[in-house]
Design a protein around this motif. Structure first.
Motif, PDB file in Angstrom:
ATOM      1  N   SER A 198      -3.232   2.634  -8.135  1.00 30.82           N
ATOM      2  CA  SER A 198      -2.675   2.536  -6.780  1.00 30.82           C
ATOM      3  C   SER A 198      -1.193   2.894  -6.764  1.00 30.82           C
ATOM      4  CB  SER A 198      -2.936   1.163  -6.158  1.00 30.82           C
ATOM      5  OG  SER A 198      -2.709   0.145  -7.071  1.00 30.82           O
ATOM      6  N   HIS A 199      -0.458   2.447  -7.776  1.00 33.39           N
ATOM      7  CA  HIS A 199       0.987   2.719  -7.749  1.00 33.39           C
ATOM      8  C   HIS A 199       1.320   4.131  -8.199  1.00 33.39           C
ATOM      9  CE1 HIS A 199       1.756  -1.223  -6.382  1.00 33.39           C
ATOM     10  NE2 HIS A 199       1.111  -1.764  -7.405  1.00 33.39           N
ATOM     11  N   MET A 243       0.990   6.098  -5.130  1.00 35.26           N
ATOM     12  CA  MET A 243       2.109   5.868  -4.203  1.00 35.26           C
ATOM     13  C   MET A 243       3.435   6.375  -4.757  1.00 35.26           C
ATOM     14  SD  MET A 243       1.903   4.539  -1.151  1.00 35.26           S
ATOM     15  CE  MET A 243       3.162   5.379  -0.206  1.00 35.26           C
ATOM     16  N   ALA A 254       4.238   8.092   2.014  1.00 37.92           N
ATOM     17  CA  ALA A 254       3.895   7.186   3.107  1.00 37.92           C
ATOM     18  C   ALA A 254       3.897   7.945   4.432  1.00 37.92           C
ATOM     19  CB  ALA A 254       4.885   6.021   3.149  1.00 37.92           C
ATOM     20  N   PHE A 266      -0.916   4.628   2.225  1.00 36.66           N
ATOM     21  CA  PHE A 266      -0.429   3.248   2.300  1.00 36.66           C
ATOM     22  C   PHE A 266      -1.055   2.451   1.168  1.00 36.66           C
ATOM     23  CE2 PHE A 266      -0.702  -1.167   3.616  1.00 36.66           C
ATOM     24  CZ  PHE A 266       0.488  -1.394   4.286  1.00 36.66           C
ATOM     25  N   VAL A 267      -0.246   1.621   0.519  1.00 39.41           N
ATOM     26  CA  VAL A 267      -0.789   0.687  -0.463  1.00 39.41           C
ATOM     27  C   VAL A 267      -0.532  -0.735   0.022  1.00 39.41           C
ATOM     28  CG1 VAL A 267      -0.648  -0.237  -2.808  1.00 39.41           C
ATOM     29  CG2 VAL A 267      -0.462   2.213  -2.447  1.00 39.41           C
ATOM     30  N   ALA A 268      -1.575  -1.507   0.197  1.00 38.53           N
ATOM     31  CA  ALA A 268      -1.410  -2.942   0.440  1.00 38.53           C
ATOM     32  C   ALA A 268      -1.263  -3.580  -0.939  1.00 38.53           C
ATOM     33  CB  ALA A 268      -2.611  -3.506   1.180  1.00 38.53           C
ATOM     34  N   MET A 269      -0.112  -4.195  -1.151  1.00 36.29           N
ATOM     35  CA  MET A 269       0.251  -4.632  -2.502  1.00 36.29           C
ATOM     36  C   MET A 269      -0.490  -5.911  -2.914  1.00 36.29           C
ATOM     37  SD  MET A 269       3.105  -2.732  -3.528  1.00 36.29           S
ATOM     38  CE  MET A 269       4.088  -1.481  -2.683  1.00 36.29           C
ATOM     39  N   GLU A 281       0.395  -7.788   5.015  1.00 37.20           N
ATOM     40  CA  GLU A 281       0.146  -6.436   4.511  1.00 37.20           C
ATOM     41  C   GLU A 281      -0.809  -5.703   5.455  1.00 37.20           C
ATOM     42  OE1 GLU A 281       2.740  -6.280   2.230  1.00 37.20           O
ATOM     43  OE2 GLU A 281       1.413  -4.966   1.070  1.00 37.20           O
ATOM     44  N   GLN A 306       0.940  -4.675   8.646  1.00 39.73           N
ATOM     45  CA  GLN A 306       1.733  -3.451   8.482  1.00 39.73           C
ATOM     46  C   GLN A 306       0.837  -2.227   8.441  1.00 39.73           C
ATOM     47  OE1 GLN A 306       4.891  -3.741   5.394  1.00 39.73           O
ATOM     48  NE2 GLN A 306       4.317  -5.891   5.312  1.00 39.73           N
ATOM     49  N   TYR A 319      11.047  -0.259  -3.827  1.00 38.46           N
ATOM     50  CA  TYR A 319       9.740   0.403  -3.854  1.00 38.46           C
ATOM     51  C   TYR A 319       8.858  -0.094  -2.708  1.00 38.46           C
ATOM     52  CZ  TYR A 319       4.983   1.475  -5.453  1.00 38.46           C
ATOM     53  OH  TYR A 319       3.679   1.899  -5.523  1.00 38.46           O
ATOM     54  N   TYR A 320       8.920  -1.390  -2.470  1.00 39.96           N
ATOM     55  CA  TYR A 320       8.101  -1.966  -1.396  1.00 39.96           C
ATOM     56  C   TYR A 320       8.431  -1.297  -0.058  1.00 39.96           C
ATOM     57  CZ  TYR A 320       5.837  -5.476   1.561  1.00 39.96           C
ATOM     58  OH  TYR A 320       5.046  -6.112   2.478  1.00 39.96           O
ATOM     59  N   GLU A 377      10.033   1.539   0.447  1.00 40.54           N
ATOM     60  CA  GLU A 377       9.748   2.976   0.408  1.00 40.54           C
ATOM     61  C   GLU A 377       8.253   3.231   0.573  1.00 40.54           C
ATOM     62  OE1 GLU A 377      11.698   4.719  -3.022  1.00 40.54           O
ATOM     63  OE2 GLU A 377      13.538   3.639  -2.543  1.00 40.54           O
ATOM     64  N   SER A 378       7.434   2.326   0.052  1.00 43.10           N
ATOM     65  CA  SER A 378       5.979   2.506   0.176  1.00 43.10           C
ATOM     66  C   SER A 378       5.529   2.375   1.633  1.00 43.10           C
ATOM     67  CB  SER A 378       5.227   1.502  -0.696  1.00 43.10           C
ATOM     68  OG  SER A 378       5.173   0.239  -0.061  1.00 43.10           O
ATOM     69  N   ARG A 379       6.415   1.806   2.476  1.00 43.66           N
ATOM     70  CA  ARG A 379       6.091   1.713   3.901  1.00 43.66           C
ATOM     71  C   ARG A 379       6.651   2.899   4.674  1.00 43.66           C
ATOM     72  NH1 ARG A 379       3.439  -3.390   3.101  1.00 43.66           N
ATOM     73  NH2 ARG A 379       2.793  -2.517   1.131  1.00 43.66           N
ATOM     74  N   GLY A 380       7.338   3.797   3.954  1.00 45.36           N
ATOM     75  CA  GLY A 380       7.868   4.994   4.606  1.00 45.36           C
ATOM     76  C   GLY A 380       9.357   4.935   4.893  1.00 45.36           C
TER      77      GLY A 380
END
Lengths: 267, 431
Positions: A48-49, A52, A80, A85-88, A152, A155, B381-382, B384-387
């Motif tokens: 997943s990462h 991303m 993104a 999208f990655v839900a962490m 998450e 979002q 990173y968090y 940035e992962s949302r854009g």
């Protein structure tokens, strides 16, 4: 109709060079729900990462395309913006940074409208059973596991990407939260054709989030793919049993487990 | 210390009332024998005091300053417009009060807001220096020797002032040293908010400031200092509060400007049940050094203090936080906390953080925490992962980092402006 295609993806952990993904192939279309299952250490989170663009992993080969456009090489925020999208699994606490603040920055940066952002947030919060106070404080700060996963999902709903990777979204969730989150994700797949890759260790998620396809990741490769019956088979045999049936020797990527300092040195 | 410009004659020549002039001369006469501090002393460790050369500056003369009480900035001048809503305004230029006004209703209640050099001697003389004399150093002696005026605020017992009293300290003379002073006396059970704003024009200037806060029994003082000097200004300040029985002080500092800017902030909890909160936000860029020395001095039982200092540095900027919680033997059942957190935004910048405890009582609750480090990669990173772009992510995280201090600043109407000032500095990081 969009397609996320992962082909021959290989990646190592940047810090120690461990070879975690060793040629992963997947193809997901809009509206489809794919489950990716695998034992601990099989490379699920790495996948997943790596998709991303996390700096913790180094891509060694292969490609990841979204509607034919190569994503590897793009910085995370541009992936993104392209609709990923990655839900962490472990959303990080960011004191003083509220959801609306960074979602506004994200939407503005992608040239999208923020006009009714507050209203959209409020509506999604209501739908997901997220209390208003969670929108007003620093994101994830002192949230419970369930609250984090609802946030998450919230979002995900507001950003409305083309594809969502749910990284163990079932971990730390009680039954009610799992159901709320699954219903919301399912609605997005049906209403706007969200494509989903749900990464999980347990079959529990799959009774809520009914997948079209199930893949099994072992030793950094997809070793089996099939319909929902594959998950049922896993329930019966366990990963070890499935590995034996398939003749897979390494179920985890060998170097991804840190050396055990207390192990018997063997002399 | 020998100085060609900072002589007793120069101190005398500043004019003003005889008591103040005599006080200056007495201090100026000590200067010749004074040892200037060096960074080998713990309280000056990591500072830039070794670069300091008094010979580069000269004191203002009486002609430049104008006579005490002369209204040289009618209405408060251009800065007054930025001061926002207030109960009173004092404008101090190069250490001399050039404007002062006060809400008439408060004046009728006995509130005094005036210049130290123009107030009645009986009102101000007994208070001046009481706090700072309890913790002198070379800069406070120099300050006393050239103190030309400054702001005096006296709130009588039981009077509650809702709007802040704003003091604007403006430094403009090239090559000058100026000596701003704010003296606040809050009598029993009174309540007041005072804002000191220190700023300067882009000239070489030494600002040697003293702020004294007397918080009498059960009084409540909120204090905010904003330092946004030009990048060529040296600023060395002592802020000291004496907090009496059941009284409370909420003091905060926002430090953004200056070349070398130092604030020594001390609060003495002298009465049972006294409490103080010390807060600060600081942001250093270019070659700045922002230097903080704090003291939470518990001298009475059941006293409470809390400190939260948060800073960020970028480019070649440096910050120093060195703080002491001192719980004296008499201060049983006291509670004291101290937290200093620093973000180092670029390689080449640096932050020192040295928290200390001295505890002489045996039944107290005390803790300290300190961190120095870059922005958390996982947080970046968090977002940035949302854009969110890396630049926006960094800006959001840094502003968020300061948020818990901003939320506690005593003048909410100024928070927006101050947050914007930090945001502007951050913007330059990527320019």
């Amino acid at each position: 109709m969009s397609t996320l295609k992962v082909a021959g993806l290989r990646a190592t952990i940047a810090a120690n060079g461990a070879d975690v993904l060793r040629g992963v192939d997947l193809e997901i279309n809009s509206g489809e729900v794919h489950a990716l299952m695998g034992p601990n250490g099989s490379g699920k989170s790495t996948l997943s990462h790596t998709l991303m663009g996390s700096a913790e992993y180094e891509v060694q080969g292969g490609s990841v395309t979204l509607d034919g456009e190569e994503l590897l090489g793009l910085p995370t925020y541009q992936r993104a913006a392209r609709g990923l999208f990655v839900a962490m699994q472990y959303p990080v606490e960011i004191p003083g940074v509220r959801l609306a603040d960074f979602l506004e920055a994200a939407l503005t940066g992608a040239g999208r409208s923020t006009d009714d952002l507050d209203a959209r947030l409020a509506a999604e919060a209501e739908r997901l059973g997220v209390a208003d106070r969670f929108l007003r404080r620093g994101v994830n700060v002192e949230f419970s596991g369930g609250e984090q996963k609802r946030l998450e999902t919230l979002q995900l709903a507001v950003l409305a990407p083309k594809f969502a990777i749910l990284d163990e979204i079932d971990s730390g969730l009680d039954v009610d939260a799992l159901r709320d989150v699954s219903r919301r994700v399912e609605a997005m797949t049906q209403e706007r054709g969200l494509g989903v890759l749900a990464i999980t260790h347990y079959a529990r998620l799959l009774t809520e989030l009914r997948p079209d396809r199930v893949h099994v990741l072992m030793g950094g490769r997809v070793v089996a793919s099939g319909g929902p019956e594959l998950a049922e088979q896993l329930e019966r045999t366990g990963y070890e049993g499935l590995a034996a049936e398939l003749g897979v020797e390494e179920t985890i990527a060998p170097a991804s487990v840190p050396d055990d300092p207390f192990a018997d040195p063997g002399f | 210390m020998t100085s060609t410009a900072f002589t007793p004659d120069a101190a005398r020549a500043l004019g003003g009332p005889a008591w103040l002039s005599d006080r200056r001369v007495a201090a100026a006469e000590q200067l010749a024998a004074l040892e200037w501090p060096t960074s080998s002393e713990e309280i000056w460790r990591y500072s830039r005091v070794d670069d300091f050369d008094l010979e580069r500056y000269r004191p203002a003369d009486a002609e430049t300053l104008g006579p005490p009480g002369d209204e040289r900035a009618p209405g408060g001048g251009p800065l007054a417009a930025e001061a926002g809503e207030r109960a009173a305004l004092v404008v101090v230029r190069d250490g001399r009060v050039v404007h002062s006004d006060l809400d008439e209703a408060l004046e009728r209640k006995g509130v005094r807001v005036c210049g130290i050099a123009t107030c009645e001697e009986s009102e101000v003389r007994g208070w001046l220096g009481v706090c700072s004399d309890a913790s002198p150093d070379a800069f406070t002696v120099l300050h006393d020797a050239f103190l030309a005026g400054g702001a005096f605020v006296h709130v009588p017992a039981g009077v509650v002032i809702d709007q802040p009293i704003v003091v604007l300290h403006w430094a403009e003379g090239d090559g000058l040293a100026s000596f701003p002073h704010t003296l606040v006396v809050a009598d029993e059970n009174s309540e007041v908010t005072v804002v000191d704003r220190f700023s300067s024009s882009a000239k070489h200037h030494l600002v040697d400031a003293v702020v004294e806060l007397h918080v009498a029994q059960a009084a409540r003082v909120r204090y905010l200092s904003i330092q946004d000097h030009a990048p060529t200004t040296w600023h060395v300040a002592l802020q000291r509060a004496h907090v009496a029985r059941d009284a409370s002080l909420r003091s905060s500092a926002v430090a953004l400007g200056g070349d070398y800017a130092r604030l020594r902030s001390e609060s003495l909890l002298s009465g049972v049940g006294a409490e103080s909160d010390l807060l600060a936000v600081y942001y250093g860029d270019h070659g700045q050094m922002l230097d903080f020395r704090t003291l939470q001095d518990h001298a009475a039982p059941n006293t409470r203090s809390d400190l939260l200092f948060k800073g960020a540095v970028e480019d070649r900027a440096r910050s120093v936080y060195s703080g002491l919680i001192h719980i004296r033997e008499a201060a049983q059942k006291s509670v004291a906390f101290q937290t200093n957190r620093n973000l180092v935004l670029t390689e080449g910048a640096g932050a020192e953080s040295i928290p200390n405890l001295v505890i002489e009582a045996n039944d107290v609750k005390c803790s300290h925490a300190s961190t120095v480090g870059p922005i958390d990669e996982d947080q970046l990173y968090y977002l940035e992962s949302r854009g969110v772009s890396p630049e926006d992510a960094e800006r959001l995280i840094v502003l968020g980092f300061f948020d818990d201090v901003f939320d506690r600043l005593p003048v909410p109407s100024l928070v927006r402006t101050l947050r914007h000032a930090v945001s502007e500095k951050l913007g330059r990081l990527h320019a």
